[in-house]
Scaffold this motif. Structure first.
Motif, short mmCIF file in Angstrom:
data_model
loop_
_atom_site.label_atom_id
_atom_site.label_comp_id
_atom_site.label_asym_id
_atom_site.label_seq_id
_atom_site.Cartn_x
_atom_site.Cartn_y
_atom_site.Cartn_z
N LEU A 102 32.16 24.11 38.24
CA LEU A 102 31.89 24.83 37.33
C LEU A 102 32.12 26.37 37.19
O LEU A 102 31.25 27.02 38.09
CB LEU A 102 30.60 24.69 36.50
N THR A 103 33.04 27.13 37.01
CA THR A 103 33.45 28.44 37.23
C THR A 103 32.84 29.31 35.88
O THR A 103 33.36 29.02 34.87
CB THR A 103 34.78 28.63 37.40
N LEU A 104 32.02 30.37 36.05
CA LEU A 104 31.70 31.31 35.22
C LEU A 104 32.48 32.95 35.48
O LEU A 104 32.62 33.17 36.64
CB LEU A 104 30.00 31.60 35.15
N LEU A 105 33.11 33.09 34.41
CA LEU A 105 33.77 34.57 34.35
C LEU A 105 33.02 35.29 33.53
O LEU A 105 33.03 34.92 32.39
CB LEU A 105 35.49 34.29 33.96
N ALA A 106 32.52 36.35 33.92
CA ALA A 106 31.90 37.47 32.84
C ALA A 106 32.97 38.15 31.91
O ALA A 106 34.17 38.40 32.58
CB ALA A 106 31.12 38.52 33.66
N ASP A 159 25.68 42.78 22.01
CA ASP A 159 26.52 43.49 21.43
C ASP A 159 27.74 42.63 20.99
O ASP A 159 28.18 41.69 21.66
CB ASP A 159 27.25 44.29 22.83
N SER A 160 28.02 42.79 19.66
CA SER A 160 28.92 42.09 18.97
C SER A 160 30.43 42.80 19.01
O SER A 160 31.14 42.26 18.17
CB SER A 160 28.54 41.55 17.66
N ARG A 161 30.42 43.84 19.65
CA ARG A 161 31.94 44.64 19.26
C ARG A 161 32.88 43.84 20.31
O ARG A 161 32.77 43.17 21.20
CB ARG A 161 31.63 46.06 20.08
N SER A 162 34.18 44.27 19.66
CA SER A 162 35.43 43.92 20.40
C SER A 162 35.50 44.62 21.64
O SER A 162 34.99 45.83 22.13
CB SER A 162 36.41 44.29 19.42
N LEU A 163 36.36 43.97 22.48
CA LEU A 163 36.84 44.90 23.86
C LEU A 163 37.28 46.25 23.32
O LEU A 163 37.92 46.25 22.46
CB LEU A 163 37.83 44.00 24.58
N ASP A 164 36.75 47.23 24.22
CA ASP A 164 37.61 48.58 23.99
C ASP A 164 38.67 48.53 24.94
O ASP A 164 39.17 47.59 25.49
CB ASP A 164 36.23 49.49 24.55
N ALA A 165 39.35 49.97 24.87
CA ALA A 165 40.48 50.08 25.68
C ALA A 165 40.39 49.82 26.97
O ALA A 165 41.39 49.17 27.46
CB ALA A 165 41.25 51.41 25.30
N ALA A 166 39.39 50.21 27.61
CA ALA A 166 39.11 50.06 29.04
C ALA A 166 38.98 48.46 29.53
O ALA A 166 39.51 47.78 30.43
CB ALA A 166 38.15 50.78 29.72
N PRO A 201 30.11 32.44 22.24
CA PRO A 201 30.65 32.78 21.02
C PRO A 201 30.98 34.18 20.55
O PRO A 201 31.50 34.68 19.62
CB PRO A 201 29.62 32.07 20.18
N SER A 202 30.56 35.20 21.43
CA SER A 202 30.65 36.78 21.16
C SER A 202 32.25 37.00 21.07
O SER A 202 33.18 36.57 21.60
CB SER A 202 30.07 37.71 22.07
N VAL A 203 32.75 38.03 20.23
CA VAL A 203 33.81 38.50 20.15
C VAL A 203 34.52 39.13 21.40
O VAL A 203 35.47 38.53 21.91
CB VAL A 203 33.94 39.72 19.23
N ARG A 204 33.82 39.60 22.24
CA ARG A 204 34.28 39.99 23.54
C ARG A 204 34.64 38.77 24.68
O ARG A 204 35.60 38.95 25.34
CB ARG A 204 33.64 41.23 24.06
N CYS A 205 33.87 37.88 24.51
CA CYS A 205 34.12 36.54 25.32
C CYS A 205 35.29 35.95 25.11
O CYS A 205 36.26 35.36 25.74
CB CYS A 205 32.83 35.74 25.36
#
Length: 189
Positions: free
Chosen positions: A5-9, A23-30, A55-59
């Protein structure tokens, strides 16, 4: 063979100084740039038999940017921070310094009205221990950094205070192998 089982941050959705609870924000430019640059070195993750994400947007965005086509898992959500959700640690410490001290000192404490650190680690461990055990199968999950830290504590049977000593950078990877209650942490290059 054991389950792998591999987890990726997930990639970032804000600068380090603006990290917010839940934090429910989308990925930023960086964050988008990080995923694009790391894509080739992470492309092998798409070969996993099962692919999940918090389930978060960024994930979800991180997973889709890497063509992982994941299934969102509610159990992989970040720690429930109750009324502190959406605020930075600095903002909360200015308003509720004693509550922050209690939360940092006692893993059973939940002054914010959400989950305690202990409950969070147990929830993530419960998810790990309920994965399908087909010898040799491989599961990948894109998670919040906090979920990765909780999983490391659970797998190593470390005391909950060890959570504060683990640094999960964006797009960092950790792999566990084993079965229910008998996991090992694998360091890869």
């Amino acid at each position: 063979m054991a389950l792998r089982l591999t987890l990726l941050a997930s990639s970032r959705s804000s600068s380090v100084l603006d990290v917010r609870f839940a934090d429910s924000r989308s990925l930023d430019a960086a964050g988008w740039d990080e995923v694009k640059r790391a894509g080739p070195s992470l492309s092998h993750l798409a070969a996993a038999e099962l692919r999940y994400c918090s389930p978060s947007v960024r994930c979800r965005e991180t997973a889709h940017a890497l063509s992982l086509t994941p299934v969102a898992q509610p159990a992989l959500r970040d720690c429930d921070m109750g009324r502190w959700s959406g605020y930075t640690l600095r903002e909360i410490a200015a308003r509720e310094p004693q509550a922050v001290q209690a939360w940092l000192a006692d893993p059973r404490s939940a002054p914010h009205g959400g989950e305690s650190l202990m409950t969070f680690i147990q929830r993530i461990g419960g998810w790990l221990d309920t994965r399908p055990v087909n010898d040799g199968s491989w599961i990948v999950a894109v998670t919040e950094p906090g979920v990765m830290k909780a999983a490391v504590c659970y797998v190593l049977k470390a005391p909950p205070k060890a959570y504060w000593q683990i640094d999960a950078q964006p797009l960092s990877v950790v792999t566990f192998s084993g079965r229910v209650g008998d996991w090992s942490l694998s360091l890869e290059n």
